[in-house]
Scaffold this active site. Structure first.
Site, PDB file in Angstrom:
ATOM      1  N   PRO A  47       1.033  -3.241  -7.873  1.00 36.45           N
ATOM      2  CA  PRO A  47       0.944  -4.607  -7.362  1.00 36.45           C
ATOM      3  C   PRO A  47      -0.365  -4.875  -6.626  1.00 36.45           C
ATOM      4  O   PRO A  47      -0.747  -4.097  -5.759  1.00 36.45           O
ATOM      5  CB  PRO A  47       2.124  -4.679  -6.394  1.00 36.45           C
ATOM      6  CG  PRO A  47       2.293  -3.275  -5.923  1.00 36.45           C
ATOM      7  CD  PRO A  47       1.918  -2.393  -7.089  1.00 36.45           C
ATOM      8  N   ASP A  86       1.929  -7.049  -3.888  1.00 31.16           N
ATOM      9  CA  ASP A  86       1.936  -6.257  -2.669  1.00 31.16           C
ATOM     10  C   ASP A  86       1.677  -7.235  -1.532  1.00 31.16           C
ATOM     11  O   ASP A  86       0.630  -7.863  -1.477  1.00 31.16           O
ATOM     12  CB  ASP A  86       0.815  -5.221  -2.750  1.00 31.16           C
ATOM     13  CG  ASP A  86       0.962  -4.129  -1.714  1.00 31.16           C
ATOM     14  OD1 ASP A  86       2.026  -4.051  -1.078  1.00 31.16           O
ATOM     15  OD2 ASP A  86       0.012  -3.366  -1.535  1.00 31.16           O
ATOM     16  N   TRP A 551       1.762   1.349   1.595  1.00 35.11           N
ATOM     17  CA  TRP A 551       1.791   2.198   0.394  1.00 35.11           C
ATOM     18  C   TRP A 551       3.205   2.692   0.098  1.00 35.11           C
ATOM     19  O   TRP A 551       3.529   3.018  -1.035  1.00 35.11           O
ATOM     20  CB  TRP A 551       0.859   3.410   0.552  1.00 35.11           C
ATOM     21  CG  TRP A 551      -0.574   3.013   0.509  1.00 35.11           C
ATOM     22  CD1 TRP A 551      -1.473   3.073   1.531  1.00 35.11           C
ATOM     23  CD2 TRP A 551      -1.279   2.461  -0.603  1.00 35.11           C
ATOM     24  NE1 TRP A 551      -2.684   2.601   1.127  1.00 35.11           N
ATOM     25  CE2 TRP A 551      -2.603   2.214  -0.175  1.00 35.11           C
ATOM     26  CE3 TRP A 551      -0.925   2.150  -1.911  1.00 35.11           C
ATOM     27  CZ2 TRP A 551      -3.570   1.680  -1.017  1.00 35.11           C
ATOM     28  CZ3 TRP A 551      -1.886   1.619  -2.747  1.00 35.11           C
ATOM     29  CH2 TRP A 551      -3.195   1.384  -2.300  1.00 35.11           C
ATOM     30  N   GLN A 587      -7.072   4.793  -6.149  1.00 38.39           N
ATOM     31  CA  GLN A 587      -5.633   4.855  -5.918  1.00 38.39           C
ATOM     32  C   GLN A 587      -5.107   6.288  -5.875  1.00 38.39           C
ATOM     33  O   GLN A 587      -3.911   6.501  -5.726  1.00 38.39           O
ATOM     34  CB  GLN A 587      -4.872   4.099  -7.022  1.00 38.39           C
ATOM     35  CG  GLN A 587      -5.162   2.631  -7.042  1.00 38.39           C
ATOM     36  CD  GLN A 587      -4.715   1.958  -5.772  1.00 38.39           C
ATOM     37  OE1 GLN A 587      -3.720   2.333  -5.172  1.00 38.39           O
ATOM     38  NE2 GLN A 587      -5.471   0.981  -5.328  1.00 38.39           N
ATOM     39  N   TRP A 591      -1.664   4.574  -4.535  1.00 37.78           N
ATOM     40  CA  TRP A 591      -0.453   4.364  -5.315  1.00 37.78           C
ATOM     41  C   TRP A 591      -0.039   5.589  -6.110  1.00 37.78           C
ATOM     42  O   TRP A 591       1.138   5.912  -6.220  1.00 37.78           O
ATOM     43  CB  TRP A 591      -0.659   3.169  -6.233  1.00 37.78           C
ATOM     44  CG  TRP A 591       0.595   2.589  -6.792  1.00 37.78           C
ATOM     45  CD1 TRP A 591       1.708   2.231  -6.098  1.00 37.78           C
ATOM     46  CD2 TRP A 591       0.847   2.290  -8.156  1.00 37.78           C
ATOM     47  NE1 TRP A 591       2.646   1.719  -6.949  1.00 37.78           N
ATOM     48  CE2 TRP A 591       2.143   1.736  -8.222  1.00 37.78           C
ATOM     49  CE3 TRP A 591       0.105   2.426  -9.333  1.00 37.78           C
ATOM     50  CZ2 TRP A 591       2.710   1.325  -9.425  1.00 37.78           C
ATOM     51  CZ3 TRP A 591       0.666   2.008 -10.522  1.00 37.78           C
ATOM     52  CH2 TRP A 591       1.963   1.466 -10.565  1.00 37.78           C
ATOM     53  N   LYS A 633     -23.059  -0.620  -6.327  1.00 36.39           N
ATOM     54  CA  LYS A 633     -21.692  -1.054  -6.109  1.00 36.39           C
ATOM     55  C   LYS A 633     -21.687  -2.541  -5.754  1.00 36.39           C
ATOM     56  O   LYS A 633     -22.549  -3.020  -5.029  1.00 36.39           O
ATOM     57  CB  LYS A 633     -21.119  -0.245  -4.940  1.00 36.39           C
ATOM     58  CG  LYS A 633     -19.631  -0.421  -4.745  1.00 36.39           C
ATOM     59  CD  LYS A 633     -19.124   0.522  -3.670  1.00 36.39           C
ATOM     60  CE  LYS A 633     -17.674   0.273  -3.387  1.00 36.39           C
ATOM     61  NZ  LYS A 633     -17.129   1.219  -2.415  1.00 36.39           N
ATOM     62  N   LYS A 636     -19.638  -7.879  -1.203  1.00 39.63           N
ATOM     63  CA  LYS A 636     -19.948  -9.222  -0.721  1.00 39.63           C
ATOM     64  C   LYS A 636     -21.256  -9.234   0.040  1.00 39.63           C
ATOM     65  O   LYS A 636     -22.037 -10.173  -0.075  1.00 39.63           O
ATOM     66  CB  LYS A 636     -18.811  -9.707   0.189  1.00 39.63           C
ATOM     67  CG  LYS A 636     -17.631 -10.268  -0.579  1.00 39.63           C
ATOM     68  CD  LYS A 636     -16.559 -10.773   0.373  1.00 39.63           C
ATOM     69  CE  LYS A 636     -15.228 -10.907  -0.363  1.00 39.63           C
ATOM     70  NZ  LYS A 636     -14.103 -10.977   0.572  1.00 39.63           N
TER      71      LYS A 636
END
Length: 1090
Positions: A47, A86, A551, A587, A591, A633, A636
């Site tokens: 999610p 999530d 998590w 993750q 997750w 990478k 912002k």
RNA sequence: GGGCCUGUAGCUCAGGUGGUUAGAGCGCACGCCUGAUAAGCGUGAGGUCAGAGGUUCAACUCCUCUCAGGCCCA
């Protein structure tokens, strides 16, 4: 029109049109319904949090997820695709906190940063937890619409109508059930955890927050010299002092041990003058601590290993705090993390204030003292520094150390230290009470379950994840925050050992002795009003204040998404574990871990999960980052974040999806370069579209459609049988790659087939066949191309779901997404034919090179081409006609090794020679290369020969060399790797004439095009010019008329109306004046019957 | 400081078990084709395979170290 042309619009418009059609047809629902009763292929959606905008990296992960699900669905599996959100956790809280800061700043008329400095918790408690959580619940959906729209736009098919939502009452109840189950297994326990903590905001920070706040600051650098003690606990007459370095003097108050590296060498030194003590520190640090000229002032009187020091007692620097009854203290312990790069090689341990310290404390059973309160101040009763913020206490502590003659030296140094991103306060590493899942108790089970997972790439499973699992520590699941699943633990306020973990809302109702209200909300603060008298009769059961790690929510989704075990037991039984999940490499500890840890701790409480071989997912695809075009990478702050909508608009989702998957393996970081998208995926899709639009549809619309009149495959020309054989091979390979979770190889295979075999060779060689409507050959060509395109659409559909659907519908009338991925009865592969075609294509390349050398353009026919191939001559020679037309030569001959035209050369086969001759190999290879044609002949007949190398005769078998056949003769020769061509460049007068005729045809065709005639329009053609041109046209009159569809061809004097460059040529639709190799030519045409 | 990954042509990438001249696409140059045409095709020039050692008859490939980049963790 039988076959609709794809609209002449850009990809974005085309795809939006297709999306509208899918929506109208409910194609996703149809595709799910069609396979509802089939064997499931279980996919779990990890999610996302919808309080941030989706970026291009989300498009990447979603493309991979979608393409495997689409492939398995086309294979006939039922692929459940439940969306999920999530919704809890710190990112959500931070967003709302920022909003609150902005609002408060506006109210006070100050900059939001001023408000931030006040600290986080104050503001939240000011608005109240109920209001704060209400806003969190709202904030979490801020960008939900955009997520759904982007998923829709990129054709990420997911059931967004019935998503699981982690804050929903049902989901929370399932999570409670899981925690209760773990508690029953004694796997839910209390302990301490060292966390980066902001004393001003009163909150622990996540690692992400910590990373934001590093700043260079000046901190103390302090050495203290502590007395080593004898076995009786007293300092010996000759004091031995161990040097200890710290940058946080305030933690010396809480010192309980010293750590040394067991393998490091430590030196003991005595001052040359008036020595009443010795000092001990790491040998490697002596110069660093005592100065480069230390040897002038100090003598080394002995060395020892760290392991020799371990176990020794010492006297702590400050005795302000009493040690608790339990735990060892003032002892030296061996620890691997100690380094000799800075300091003294001796590390001071305060288990309450450092992660290493805490871990060492656990390992060695050290005492735990924490004289600091939640505001970061020394507690009441601490001598000298009570009530002082710890960092402010440093100065006073140094004074005391000096008074007590413990301080060795003190200075300041610059280093990078984390600060609170909100208020700028230096963070403290601070032991907080915490709840843990005892995953360490199940380490072996975690490892063995993990070993059953098919990781792609495998090194994530064995390396990054596996290594980490084997160093597993207990999972700290509690958070001192507001917006999260409340920890369902109630503790007796009179007796902390009296614990009740609630596993369902029914249990809660039972405890409080009344039904839960209709507006029951399991979140803070409402949940905290539920209390009940302890069973013992003394005390009240009250919920602990914490919420849990988000998590834990997402890791519970396999069962919580179905409100298991309260409902849907059958669904979970059928849909656990997952066949396939896919997320980013970040993750690993997220997750991927939470799924595994929760499934492992729950064990047989979940279906199909009883033994230690079952993992919650069978196959994982791990994708890496999407970088910008420069390999940086995206962030912002750098301003290099790519807006996925802009990209879709410019290139279309098909091109973006294909590019992301095909450019490199999904588990290496990829550069996102829009030029590259256009040049690779975009160009390919254009070719694909052209083959359908420009070749198939345009000509098939003259009247072909599949029928019984189409020749059987066996009766079609070799070119057709060849491309169908290739198609079968590619179909199987692509399917196999996708079965193996290798999307990149699969995509590249289809692309290469379409580009190389279909467009570059099959279509190009077949073009003339498509024009000659209604012949058997024409029907064979259309039937073949129809099959090739239909199957290719299917193979490509998971990668480029839009254009393949458009083309598949145009070809067959049905959606590609309802079609099977592979055919039940593909044309058998014809190995011999494929090899022969490879040979022909190699020869064609060589022959083109020969024409280039001879400087004769392809339009000019030449008499002959001789070819040499290393393999099966018979098979290749059957394809001679193809070569003849591709190269425009009258005759193609295949010459064999027995021909006098061929000379032989040999190259060593190092693989076999190396085994036979070892060191002598280079000598033998040299001798072999020197052999002449006649000496090599026996080898071609399968006989051995001998050569002399290094003065010794060596036996050479046919396998030991590669024979290269070279055409010899006067012609232009090109050869490579055993292939050779000899082109006869003689241009006879007849050939010259034919060349001119072709030149005329070519120019007339161009003129037709300029005049915008339809390909089927008949014309009247007039040709005038040089004698030689007229002669050539006369000689080939009927062929020219045929090819350019001239109803009448007027030549020279027959033209009547004179050509003119300036006016009366207007009688003609189009005219052309030019020259061919210096010979003038004039053409004019008009549409017949006008 | 630890774990993992990556480094091959201007760019993006291929290169089982060591073995002949390290390949492809894009870009570039030159050319072809002109009934896929804001398309299609061919040929060519580009590489000390990050660097240094080692093993071997033979290393892009195996081993060690170094350097650079990335991710995760401390």
């Amino acid at each position: 029109m039988l076959y609709p042309l794809l609209p002449d619009t850009n990809a974005d418009a085309l795809e939006r049109g297709i999306l509208a059609q899918w929506d109208a047809e409910k194609l996703f629902e149809q595709s799910q319904a069609a396979r509802a009763n089939a064997k499931p292929f279980v996919f779990f959606e990890g999610p996302p949090t919808a309080n941030g905008r989706p970026g291009i990296h989300h498009v990447f992960a979603r493309t991979i997820k979608d393409l495997f699900c689409r492939h398995r669905a086309m294979q006939g599996f039922y692929v459940p695709r439940k969306a999920g959100w999530d919704t809890h956790g710190l990112p959500v809280e931070i967003e709302v906190e920022k909003e609150l800061q902005r609002e408060e700043a506006a109210r006070q008329g100050v900059d939001p940063s001023e408000i931030a400095k006040l600290g986080g918790k104050q503001l939240i408690e000011q608005v109240g937890v109920a209001e704060f959580n209400r806003r969190c619940r709202e904030s979490v959906w801020k960008y939900r619409g955009e997520w759904e729209k982007l998923s829709h736009r990129t054709a990420y098919w997911l059931d967004y109508d019935n998503p699981y939502v982690t804050y929903s009452h049902d989901f929370v109840e399932s999570v409670w059930w899981a925690l209760r189950t773990m508690h029953e297994k004694s796997l839910l326990v209390r302990g301490h955890k060292i966390l980066p903590y902001c004393a001003r905001c009163g909150t622990a920070l996540s690692s992400h927050e910590v990373a934001q706040g590093y700043d260079d600051v000046e901190d103390p650098s302090v050495y203290v010299a502590l007395d080593l003690l004898d076995a009786d606990g007293n300092a010996p007459a000759m004091r031995r002092r161990i040097l200890v370095w710290t940058t946080t003097p305030w933690t010396l108050v809480s010192n309980t041990a010293l750590a040394v590296h067991p393998d490091l060498t430590y030196a003991e030194l005595r001052k040359k003058s008036g020595a009443e003590f010795t000092i001990i520190l790491a040998e490697a640090r002596v110069a660093g601590v005592l100065g480069g000229d230390w040897a002038d002032r100090w003598d080394v009187i002995g060395t020892m290993k760290g392991s020799d020091l371990a176990g020794r007692r010492y006297r702590r620097p400050l005795d302000w705090v009493d040690y608790p009854a339990e735990g060892r203290h003032e002892i030296i312990v061996p620890e691997e993390f100690v380094s000799a790069e800075d300091g003294s090689g001796v590390v001071h341990m305060a288990p309450a204030f450092g992660a290493d310290d805490y871990a060492a404390g656990q390992r060695h059973g050290l005492a735990f003292v924490q004289p600091v309160n939640a505001r970061g101040e020394f507690v009441e009763g601490t001598p000298e520094v009570a009530g002082l913020f710890v960092k402010k206490a440093d100065a006073r502590i140094l004074e005391v150390l000096k008074e007590r003659d413990v301080l060795w030296k003190a200075s300041q140094f610059m280093h990078s230290y984390p600060h609170c991103w909100r208020c700028g306060t230096p963070l403290l590493y601070y032991a907080r009470g915490s709840w843990f899942v005892r995953t360490t108790a199940l380490r072996d089970a975690l490892l063995s379950r993990n070993s059953q997972v098919n990781w792609n790439p495998s090194e994530v499973g064995t390396g990054r994840f596996g290594e980490w699992l084997s160093n597993n520590v207990d999972w700290a699941i509690s958070r001192d925050r507001y917006w999260g699943t409340p920890l369902p633990v109630w503790v007796n306020d009179e007796d902390p050992t009296d614990i009740d973990v609630i596993g369902s809302y029914a249990d809660l109702a039972e405890r409080i002795g009344r039904p839960l209200p209709d507006d029951f909300d399991p979140h803070k603060p409402h949940i905290d009003q539920y209390t009940w008298p302890a069973k013992s009769g003394t005390g009240t059961m009250r919920r602990v204040p914490e919420v849990i790690d988000t998590w834990f929510d997402s890791g519970s989704m396999p069962f919580a998404q179905w409100h298991y075990p309260f409902e849907n037991k059958d669904i979970v039984a059928a849909q656990f574990p997952a066949d396939f999940i896919c997320e980013g490499v970040d993750q690993t500890r997220g997750w991927f871990y939470s799924l595994l840890a929760i499934a492992t701790t729950l064990g047989d409480a979940l279906p199909n999960n009883a033994h230690d071989q079952a993992a919650p997912y069978r196959n994982v695809v791990v994708n890496d980052l999407v970088l910008d075009a420069q390999g940086q990478k995206m962030s912002k702050s750098k301003g290099n974040v790519v807006n996925p909508w802009d990209v879709m608009e410019r290139h279309g989702a098909d091109a973006v999806r294909l590019f992301l998957v095909a450019s490199s393996q999904v588990w290496v970081p990829r550069r996102f370069d829009e030029n590259a998208i256009r040049e690779t995926a975009g160009r390919f899709l254009l070719t694909f579209r052209n083959v359908y639009n420009g070749i198939f549809a345009q000509y098939a619309n003259f009247g072909w459609q599949p029928s019984a009149n189409d020749p059987a495959v066996a009766d079609r020309p070799a070119l057709d049988r060849w491309i169908l054989s290739r198609l079968t091979r590619v179909e199987a390979e692509v399917n196999r790659h996708l079965d193996n979770y290798d999307a990149t190889l699969a995509a590249r295979r289809v692309v290469q087939f379409m580009d190389d075999d279909v467009s570059k060779w099959y279509v190009r060689q077949s073009r003339a066949r498509f024009y000659d409507i209604d012949s058997a050959d024409n029907r064979a060509a259309f039937a073949t191309l129809h099959e090739v395109l239909t199957v290719t659409c299917r193979l490509l559909a998971p990668f480029a779901p839009f254009i393949t659907d458009a083309v598949h519908r145009a070809l067959t009338g049905t959606s590609v997404h309802l079609a099977p991925y592979t055919r039940e009865q593909p044309t058998p592969v014809d190995e011999t034919l494929e090899t022969a075609m490879d040979d022909v294509r190699t020869l064609a390349g060589l022959a083109h090179a020969a024409r280039d050398v001879a400087d004769v353009k392809v339009r000019q026919p030449l008499p002959s081409l001789q070819c040499v191939v290393p393999g099966n001559v018979t098979a290749v020679s059957e394809l001679g006609a193809l070569l003849a037309s591709e190269l425009n030569v009258k005759q193609v001959e295949f010459v064999t090794s027995t021909d006098a035209l061929v000379s032989l050369e040999a190259k060593a086969n190092f693989r076999t020679l190396g085994k036979k001759f070892g060191k002598e190999t280079p000598l033998v290879a040299e001798a072999v290369a020197a052999l002449g044609s006649e000496q090599l002949r026996p080898l071609t007949a399968g006989e051995n020969i001998t050569v002399v190398a290094g003065g010794v005769e060596r036996l050479i078998a046919p396998d030991d060399v590669a024979i290269i056949r070279r055409a010899s003769g006067a012609a232009v020769v090109q050869e490579n790797g055993g292939y050779g061509v000899a082109l006869d460049p003689t241009i006879t007068p007849e050939l010259r004439e034919e060349g001119l005729a072709r030149e005329v045809i070519s120019r007339v065709q161009r003129l037709r095009k300029e005049a915008q005639l339809a390909v089927s329009d008949r014309i009247v053609l007039a040709v005038s010019g040089d004698e030689e041109v007229l002669g050539a046209v006369a000689a080939h009159r009927s062929r020219i008329a045929d090819e350019v569809l001239a109803a009448r061809l007027l030549l020279g004097d027959e033209v009547g109306s004179p050509f003119s460059d300036n006016g009366d040529g207007a009688a003609w639709t189009a005219t052309h004046t030019g020259d061919v190799d210096g010979r003038s030519i004039r053409l004019a045409l008009t549409k017949d019957g006008v």
